[in-house]
Design a protein around this motif. Structure first.
Motif, short mmCIF file in Angstrom:
data_model
loop_
_atom_site.label_atom_id
_atom_site.label_comp_id
_atom_site.label_asym_id
_atom_site.label_seq_id
_atom_site.Cartn_x
_atom_site.Cartn_y
_atom_site.Cartn_z
N LEU A 101 -24.21 6.95 -6.07
CA LEU A 101 -23.80 7.52 -4.79
C LEU A 101 -24.68 8.68 -4.34
CD1 LEU A 101 -19.92 7.53 -5.36
CD2 LEU A 101 -21.26 5.89 -4.01
N ILE A 102 -25.65 9.04 -5.16
CA ILE A 102 -26.54 10.16 -4.82
C ILE A 102 -27.69 9.65 -3.96
CG2 ILE A 102 -28.09 11.93 -5.73
CD1 ILE A 102 -26.39 11.93 -8.28
N GLY A 134 -21.17 -3.34 2.04
CA GLY A 134 -20.15 -3.17 1.02
C GLY A 134 -19.21 -4.36 1.02
N VAL A 135 -18.54 -4.61 -0.10
CA VAL A 135 -17.68 -5.79 -0.19
C VAL A 135 -16.43 -5.65 0.68
CG1 VAL A 135 -18.48 -6.43 -2.48
CG2 VAL A 135 -16.50 -4.91 -2.26
N LYS A 136 -16.17 -4.47 1.19
CA LYS A 136 -15.06 -4.27 2.13
C LYS A 136 -15.50 -4.56 3.57
CE LYS A 136 -11.55 -0.85 3.47
NZ LYS A 136 -11.91 -0.84 4.91
N GLU A 137 -16.79 -4.56 3.81
CA GLU A 137 -17.34 -4.75 5.15
C GLU A 137 -18.01 -6.12 5.23
OE1 GLU A 137 -17.00 -2.76 7.79
OE2 GLU A 137 -15.77 -1.40 6.60
N ILE A 138 -17.22 -7.17 5.41
CA ILE A 138 -17.78 -8.52 5.43
C ILE A 138 -18.65 -8.70 6.67
CG2 ILE A 138 -17.26 -10.98 5.48
CD1 ILE A 138 -16.57 -9.54 2.85
N TYR A 139 -19.88 -9.15 6.44
CA TYR A 139 -20.81 -9.39 7.54
C TYR A 139 -21.53 -10.71 7.30
CZ TYR A 139 -24.42 -8.76 11.03
OH TYR A 139 -25.23 -8.95 12.11
N PRO A 140 -21.59 -11.57 8.33
CA PRO A 140 -21.06 -11.39 9.67
C PRO A 140 -19.52 -11.50 9.68
CG PRO A 140 -21.93 -13.59 9.44
CD PRO A 140 -22.29 -12.87 8.18
N PRO A 141 -18.86 -10.86 10.67
CA PRO A 141 -17.40 -10.83 10.66
C PRO A 141 -16.74 -12.20 10.73
CG PRO A 141 -18.31 -9.93 12.71
CD PRO A 141 -19.44 -10.06 11.76
N GLU A 142 -17.42 -13.18 11.33
CA GLU A 142 -16.83 -14.52 11.41
C GLU A 142 -16.79 -15.23 10.07
OE1 GLU A 142 -21.16 -15.12 13.00
OE2 GLU A 142 -19.61 -13.54 12.98
N HIS A 143 -17.42 -14.64 9.04
CA HIS A 143 -17.37 -15.22 7.70
C HIS A 143 -16.32 -14.54 6.81
CE1 HIS A 143 -21.60 -17.30 7.68
NE2 HIS A 143 -20.72 -17.85 8.48
N PRO A 166 -21.97 0.79 -1.70
CA PRO A 166 -20.59 1.30 -1.66
C PRO A 166 -19.71 0.47 -0.73
CG PRO A 166 -22.16 3.11 -1.54
CD PRO A 166 -22.96 1.85 -1.42
N LEU A 167 -18.41 0.60 -0.91
CA LEU A 167 -17.44 -0.25 -0.23
C LEU A 167 -17.61 -0.28 1.29
CD1 LEU A 167 -14.22 0.78 -2.20
CD2 LEU A 167 -15.52 -1.35 -2.45
N ASP A 168 -17.92 0.86 1.89
CA ASP A 168 -17.93 0.96 3.35
C ASP A 168 -19.32 0.82 3.96
OD1 ASP A 168 -15.12 1.50 3.50
OD2 ASP A 168 -15.54 3.52 2.78
N GLN A 169 -20.30 0.41 3.18
CA GLN A 169 -21.65 0.30 3.70
C GLN A 169 -21.71 -0.69 4.86
OE1 GLN A 169 -24.77 1.90 2.86
NE2 GLN A 169 -25.16 0.90 4.83
N LYS A 170 -22.22 -0.24 6.00
CA LYS A 170 -22.38 -1.08 7.18
C LYS A 170 -23.71 -1.83 7.10
CE LYS A 170 -18.67 0.74 9.12
NZ LYS A 170 -17.43 -0.03 9.33
#
Length: 384
Positions: A29-30, A192-201, A219-223
């Motif tokens: 995380l650094i 991140g695994v919480k931010e599925i991309y593309p959203p339709e998947h 990290p979980l919230d990585q865009k």
């Protein structure tokens, strides 16, 4: 918000994170510590906890660590961030897998710039060590989509896990082809695994966690960011025995995966398209440069050759045909009594403790599945 994903993440609870996992997560995380510097620091100081406990002056003696980065490492706020991240992982059913520890993909351990830690939604299984990556264009043609689905389905029926990047086009087709054939597939994310991309998947990602895993080093919230997609491609190739490129233009990101595969010593395969197709120009260039042209799963198997099947014991057994992974224990036991040198059926019967009727019926099944063949004189031989 991404849909919730059931926690089927395998052995171990969500709270079995030891001090090394916590420290490794804090290091990841650094800002400024990438995979290569992460590995360099661990080589010098042995553990992540040791790295975080070093004085700034000592850290600056490591190549690549300047004054600002040394200060970021020593201030300690990233330990608190890691504690918060661990709690969120528990809530979301996300596992953390640390490099060179059980549960981390074996093939990826051998990659110099592999992530120090992986976020995993779903499961890794021993059979996932027999994996093939399938990648290609996001803007694929119907031909490319058909070939990706066909190749993925054939490979899972042959005992392989399919690895791809969950992107639009070829990646999505490969994942769906594996799932439709009842096989396993792993999606390597550039978010991140919480931010599925593309959203339709998002729904596809949920299906994948039930028959494999969604994985990320971020990290979980990585865009999504453009530079992260080429970076994640080394993980796709690192987890695979070989990579198949299905439709790629000359500037396709799939070619990055092929280059990583070559550097990592993996096999590179390319599916040809029409000779004048710009959509397949990158594939044709790969073939000219030495990638193996493939038409079907038999071409892939011929190049990969005999493989090592992971087992629960310290030893691995040789898999002459990945389809052996789908055999039941009795079929495997009988098959392992037959070698590439002819053996008499009576010798097989004497060697096993199974009932004669069960052995004979199993031999018939193995012959029908073309794992073995009969020779004159009641001799049996294993097909290769």
């Amino acid at each position: 918000m991404a849909p919730s994903v059931p926690d089927n993440s395998g052995s171990g609870s969500n709270t079995d994170h030891d001090a090394d996992v916590h420290a490794t997560l804090a290091m990841s995380l650094i800002p400024g510590i990438g995979p290569r510097l992460h590995a360099t620091l661990l080589e010098r100081f042995e553990t992540a906890d040791n790295v975080l406990n070093q004085p700034a002056a000592t850290l600056q003696t490591v190549n690549g660590v300047g004054k600002q980065l040394a200060e970021r490492i020593t201030i300690g706020i990233h330990r608190a961030a890691a504690t918060e991240m661990l709690a969120r992982c528990v809530d979301l059913g996300v596992k953390l897998r640390r490099k060179h520890t059980p549960g981390y993909p074996t093939g990826l351990n051998a990659v110099d710039d592999a992530p120090g830690i992986l976020y995993v939604r779903g499961t890794f299984e021993p059979r996932d060590e027999l994996a093939v990556g399938i990648v290609g264009s996001r803007r694929c043609t119907s031909y490319g989509r058909r070939q990706a689905e066909r190749m993925a389905g054939s490979l899972v029926r042959a005992g392989f896990t399919i690895i791809s990047g969950l992107a639009r086009g070829i990646d999505g087709a490969a994942h769906r082809g594996a799932l439709n054939a009842g096989g396993r597939t792993i999606a390597v994310m550039a978010t991140g695994v919480k931010e599925i991309y593309p959203p339709e998947h998002a729904d596809l990602a949920i299906d994948i966690t039930r028959s494999g895993a969604v994985v990320s080093e971020f990290p979980l919230d990585q865009k999504p960011r453009p530079g992260l997609f080429p970076q994640r491609n080394r993980i796709i190739s690192g987890m695979s025995l070989g990579v198949i490129v299905v439709e790629a233009t000359r500037n396709s990101g799939a070619l990055y995966t092929a280059r990583h595969a070559m550097e990592q010593g993996r096999e590179v395969f390319a599916v040809p398209g029409q000779v004048d197709s710009l959509a397949s120009a990158g594939c044709h260039d790969l073939i000219r440069e030495g990638a193996t042209l493939i038409r079907n799963v038999e071409d892939v198997l011929a190049e990969l050759g005999p493989l090592s099947q992971p087992t629960q014991s310290a030893e691995a057994t040789t898999v002459h045909d990945p389809r052996e992974m789908s055999l039941n224990p009795q079929e495997k036991e009988v098959l392992n009594l037959i070698t590439t040198s002819p053996v008499h059926v009576d010798e097989v019967l004497r060697t096993t403790k199974l009932d004669m009727s069960r052995v004979l019926s199993t031999l018939t099944v193995l012959e029908m599945k073309r794992f073995i063949r009969r020779l004159p004189g009641n001799m049996l031989v294993r097909n290769v």
